[in-house]
Design a protein around this motif. Structure first.
Motif, mmCIF file in Angstrom:
data_model
loop_
_atom_site.group_PDB
_atom_site.id
_atom_site.type_symbol
_atom_site.label_atom_id
_atom_site.label_comp_id
_atom_site.label_asym_id
_atom_site.label_seq_id
_atom_site.Cartn_x
_atom_site.Cartn_y
_atom_site.Cartn_z
ATOM 1 N N LYS A 1 0.824 -1.203 0.000
ATOM 2 C CA LYS A 1 0.000 0.000 0.000
ATOM 3 C C LYS A 1 0.857 1.252 0.000
ATOM 4 O O LYS A 1 0.428 2.305 0.458
ATOM 5 C CB LYS A 1 -0.938 0.014 1.220
ATOM 6 C CG LYS A 1 -1.929 -1.121 1.248
ATOM 7 C CD LYS A 1 -2.925 -1.015 0.137
ATOM 8 C CE LYS A 1 -3.955 -2.131 0.219
ATOM 9 N NZ LYS A 1 -4.850 -2.120 -0.922
ATOM 10 N N CYS A 2 2.107 1.155 -0.485
ATOM 11 C CA CYS A 2 2.941 2.346 -0.645
ATOM 12 C C CYS A 2 3.662 2.318 -1.971
ATOM 13 O O CYS A 2 3.779 1.291 -2.597
ATOM 14 C CB CYS A 2 3.976 2.566 0.392
ATOM 15 S SG CYS A 2 4.407 1.605 1.665
ATOM 16 N N THR A 3 4.116 3.494 -2.342
ATOM 17 C CA THR A 3 4.888 3.668 -3.560
ATOM 18 C C THR A 3 6.222 4.293 -3.186
ATOM 19 O O THR A 3 6.268 5.212 -2.375
ATOM 20 C CB THR A 3 4.148 4.600 -4.541
ATOM 21 O OG1 THR A 3 2.843 4.092 -4.766
ATOM 22 C CG2 THR A 3 4.868 4.698 -5.861
ATOM 23 N N LEU A 4 7.287 3.784 -3.803
ATOM 24 C CA LEU A 4 8.624 4.325 -3.601
ATOM 25 C C LEU A 4 9.142 4.831 -4.947
ATOM 26 O O LEU A 4 8.807 4.284 -5.985
ATOM 27 C CB LEU A 4 9.564 3.238 -3.067
ATOM 28 C CG LEU A 4 9.115 2.500 -1.806
ATOM 29 C CD1 LEU A 4 10.076 1.367 -1.504
ATOM 30 C CD2 LEU A 4 9.028 3.441 -0.642
ATOM 31 N N GLY A 5 9.938 5.854 -4.925
ATOM 32 C CA GLY A 5 10.506 6.399 -6.158
ATOM 33 C C GLY A 5 9.762 7.633 -6.614
ATOM 34 O O GLY A 5 8.523 7.661 -6.634
ATOM 35 N N GLU A 6 10.527 8.635 -6.992
ATOM 36 C CA GLU A 6 9.959 9.946 -7.324
ATOM 37 C C GLU A 6 8.935 9.882 -8.451
ATOM 38 O O GLU A 6 7.830 10.415 -8.327
ATOM 39 C CB GLU A 6 11.111 10.889 -7.707
ATOM 40 C CG GLU A 6 10.693 12.281 -8.052
ATOM 41 C CD GLU A 6 11.861 13.147 -8.467
ATOM 42 O OE1 GLU A 6 11.601 14.194 -9.063
ATOM 43 O OE2 GLU A 6 13.022 12.784 -8.211
ATOM 44 N N LEU B 1 -1.334 10.072 1.238
ATOM 45 C CA LEU B 1 -0.391 10.811 2.068
ATOM 46 C C LEU B 1 1.000 10.595 1.493
ATOM 47 O O LEU B 1 1.322 9.501 1.033
ATOM 48 C CB LEU B 1 -0.428 10.301 3.514
ATOM 49 C CG LEU B 1 0.591 10.856 4.498
ATOM 50 C CD1 LEU B 1 0.331 12.330 4.789
ATOM 51 C CD2 LEU B 1 0.578 10.065 5.784
ATOM 52 N N VAL B 2 1.831 11.634 1.505
ATOM 53 C CA VAL B 2 3.216 11.521 1.064
ATOM 54 C C VAL B 2 4.119 11.873 2.242
ATOM 55 O O VAL B 2 3.951 12.927 2.860
ATOM 56 C CB VAL B 2 3.510 12.437 -0.147
ATOM 57 C CG1 VAL B 2 4.965 12.353 -0.554
ATOM 58 C CG2 VAL B 2 2.610 12.082 -1.327
ATOM 59 N N ALA C 1 11.256 9.672 -0.211
ATOM 60 C CA ALA C 1 9.817 9.925 -0.248
ATOM 61 C C ALA C 1 9.071 8.604 -0.330
ATOM 62 O O ALA C 1 9.514 7.674 -0.995
ATOM 63 C CB ALA C 1 9.454 10.809 -1.439
ATOM 64 N N ILE C 2 7.945 8.555 0.360
ATOM 65 C CA ILE C 2 7.086 7.372 0.361
ATOM 66 C C ILE C 2 5.646 7.868 0.234
ATOM 67 O O ILE C 2 5.223 8.736 0.990
ATOM 68 C CB ILE C 2 7.234 6.553 1.657
ATOM 69 C CG1 ILE C 2 8.672 6.069 1.828
ATOM 70 C CG2 ILE C 2 6.266 5.380 1.673
ATOM 71 C CD1 ILE C 2 8.944 5.413 3.174
#
Length: 99
Positions: A17-22, A36-37, A82-83
């Motif tokens: 349930k998260c994303t990594l990488g710009e 949310l970031v 950032a996540i």
């Protein structure tokens, strides 16, 4: 109590349930999937501006968290600044723990 949010970030990562990488984070913000970031407090100025501008444009909340080492350790990756949290429940819990 403040570091309990890192446990929630780790759970969100393991639950996918998260994303990594710009680039992936910017894409999720534009598609309104990000709830949310989390940004590291030692993020670079260009990356900070790019992500926060997108957050303001698409009305996605963002929080400044610990340094990149601490955030990276929470998800088991290296050099993450950032996540993006994609689940509303995880985002709400992290917001209350950091707020």
């Amino acid at each position: 109590m403040k570091n309990n949010y890192l446990n929630i970030v780790g759970l969100a990562y393991r639950a996918r349930k998260c994303t990594l990488g710009e680039d992936a984070i910017v894409k999720d913000i534009q598609q309104k999937q990000a709830k949310l970031v989390l940004l590291a407090n030692d993020i670079g100025p260009q990356t900070y501006k790019k992500i926060t501008d997108k957050c303001h444009s698409y009305k996605v909340p963002f929080l400044i968290a610990d340094d990149r080492e601490t955030l990276s350790h929470a998800v088991g990756k290296s050099q993450r600044v950032a996540i993006a949290i994609l689940d509303a429940g995880f985002a709400a819990k992290i917001t209350t723990l950091l707020g």
